[in-house]
Write an enzyme that holds these catalytic residues in place. Sequence first.
Site, PDB file in Angstrom:
ATOM      1  N   TYR A   3     -27.976  30.089  33.293  1.00 37.61           N
ATOM      2  CA  TYR A   3     -26.992  29.043  33.607  1.00 37.61           C
ATOM      3  C   TYR A   3     -27.670  27.671  33.625  1.00 37.61           C
ATOM      4  O   TYR A   3     -27.232  26.731  32.966  1.00 37.61           O
ATOM      5  CB  TYR A   3     -26.370  29.335  34.971  1.00 37.61           C
ATOM      6  CG  TYR A   3     -25.366  28.312  35.434  1.00 37.61           C
ATOM      7  CD1 TYR A   3     -25.669  27.423  36.453  1.00 37.61           C
ATOM      8  CD2 TYR A   3     -24.108  28.236  34.854  1.00 37.61           C
ATOM      9  CE1 TYR A   3     -24.760  26.484  36.888  1.00 37.61           C
ATOM     10  CE2 TYR A   3     -23.181  27.296  35.290  1.00 37.61           C
ATOM     11  CZ  TYR A   3     -23.512  26.429  36.310  1.00 37.61           C
ATOM     12  OH  TYR A   3     -22.593  25.500  36.734  1.00 37.61           O
ATOM     13  N   ILE A  63      -7.940  30.612  26.353  1.00 38.10           N
ATOM     14  CA  ILE A  63      -8.202  31.708  25.405  1.00 38.10           C
ATOM     15  C   ILE A  63      -7.314  32.899  25.772  1.00 38.10           C
ATOM     16  O   ILE A  63      -6.975  33.079  26.959  1.00 38.10           O
ATOM     17  CB  ILE A  63      -9.698  32.128  25.404  1.00 38.10           C
ATOM     18  CG1 ILE A  63     -10.181  32.475  26.797  1.00 38.10           C
ATOM     19  CG2 ILE A  63     -10.563  31.041  24.766  1.00 38.10           C
ATOM     20  CD1 ILE A  63     -11.597  33.045  26.838  1.00 38.10           C
ATOM     21  N   GLY A 105     -11.010  25.277  28.686  1.00 42.00           N
ATOM     22  CA  GLY A 105     -11.300  26.018  29.909  1.00 42.00           C
ATOM     23  C   GLY A 105     -10.367  25.587  31.031  1.00 42.00           C
ATOM     24  O   GLY A 105     -10.736  25.476  32.187  1.00 42.00           O
ATOM     25  N   GLN A 138     -11.866  27.486  37.545  1.00 38.29           N
ATOM     26  CA  GLN A 138     -11.780  26.918  38.891  1.00 38.29           C
ATOM     27  C   GLN A 138     -11.554  25.408  38.857  1.00 38.29           C
ATOM     28  O   GLN A 138     -10.726  24.876  39.599  1.00 38.29           O
ATOM     29  CB  GLN A 138     -13.084  27.214  39.669  1.00 38.29           C
ATOM     30  CG  GLN A 138     -13.047  26.760  41.121  1.00 38.29           C
ATOM     31  CD  GLN A 138     -14.387  26.806  41.832  1.00 38.29           C
ATOM     32  OE1 GLN A 138     -15.448  26.868  41.194  1.00 38.29           O
ATOM     33  NE2 GLN A 138     -14.365  26.759  43.151  1.00 38.29           N
TER      34      GLN A 138
HETATM   35  C1  VAH Z   1     -22.379  28.630  40.602  1.00 36.89           C
HETATM   36  N1  VAH Z   1     -20.423  27.535  41.563  1.00 36.89           N
HETATM   37  O1  VAH Z   1     -22.674  28.985  41.727  1.00 36.89           O
HETATM   38  C2  VAH Z   1     -21.363  27.495  40.454  1.00 36.89           C
HETATM   39  C3  VAH Z   1     -22.074  26.169  40.450  1.00 36.89           C
HETATM   40  C4  VAH Z   1     -23.815  24.700  41.466  1.00 36.89           C
HETATM   41  C5  VAH Z   1     -23.112  26.011  41.542  1.00 36.89           C
HETATM   42  O2  VAH Z   1     -22.639  25.918  39.228  1.00 36.89           O
HETATM   43  O3  VAH Z   1     -22.841  29.112  39.604  1.00 36.89           O
END
Ligand code: VAH
Length: 317
Positions: free
Chosen positions: A142, A34, A8, A12
């Site tokens: 996430y 990738i 990766g 960022q």
């Molecule tokens: C997001 N910038 O907003 C990322 C990060 C803690 C935030 O994981 O998903």
Amino acid sequence: MKNILIIGSTGQIGSELTMKLRGMYNGNIVAGYIPGAEPNETIRESGPCAIVDITNEQQIAETVSRYKIDTIYNLAALLSAVAEAKPQLAWKIGMGGLFNVLEVARAMNCAVFTPSSIGVFGNNTPKDKTPQDTIRNPRTMYGVTKVSGELLSDYYHIRFGVDTRSVRFPGLISYVTPPGGGTTDYAVDIYYSAAKGETFECPIAQGTFMDMMYMPDALRAAVEIMEADPSKFIHRNSFNIASMSFEPEIIYNKIKEYEPDFKMVYNVDPLRQAIADSWPNSLDDTCAREEWGWKPEYDLDAMTRDMLAKLKEKFGK
Ligand code: VAH
């Protein structure tokens, strides 16, 4: 660390971490990418690059073998708002990919850094100075991948002795690579608007505090934890680290100190607002400070001055 693979490397964090590591170490610092997300010229011209799809265990193993990799930075992930739109893909990359990395690390004796996030916490976690050891009940895909990643990384250390280490990054602010669909990315976009002389439409409501960090501090944390003496570790996956906590009005007013004509209006995005509301206002990073000497160097004023200067240079303003 001497031979390092960054999976990766064009994201960022990866795009800047790759160059930092190449400036620090003389070994093979391999930029994994990738197809469709090729490295920029700076990364291409300054060291080895290799196609490494985190969902392809064989490809990871072949690259580790070819370059005698001893440390893997696993930076492949879908960020919070994007992961809500593509939860299955987020899991496939975040967890399927992590399993591949850990299996290769176990078989080929590599250390592994996998970033975690303030996203591991949810609504029933203490919001202010969130403790190192507390409830992790995220309500985003996430966050689910990040909690699961912390648990799997600790398992591989305890069960197989793999040297897994991690930090819980707050929102990261940088000027090199545009943000990729996160909830905290309003704090990046606001600087872009200010540097371009445009009015900023803020998707996060006034009064919404989140932990934030300038990228140079984040990169230093990612290196220092991997160089730290593990005999002092009580924790591994994953350490709270913190730098600053602010809400939109605070960063807006700080920018206005340098750009008096800068304007901001609110246009709240319900999805990102709901995610932001579930995250802490601030983290307690005492354990990282005590176990491996973590300490931030940038505050909001220093970050603002640097971000505006670098973005104005980037836009020829
Ligand atoms: C997001 N910038 O907003 C990322 C990060 C803690 C935030 O994981 O998903």
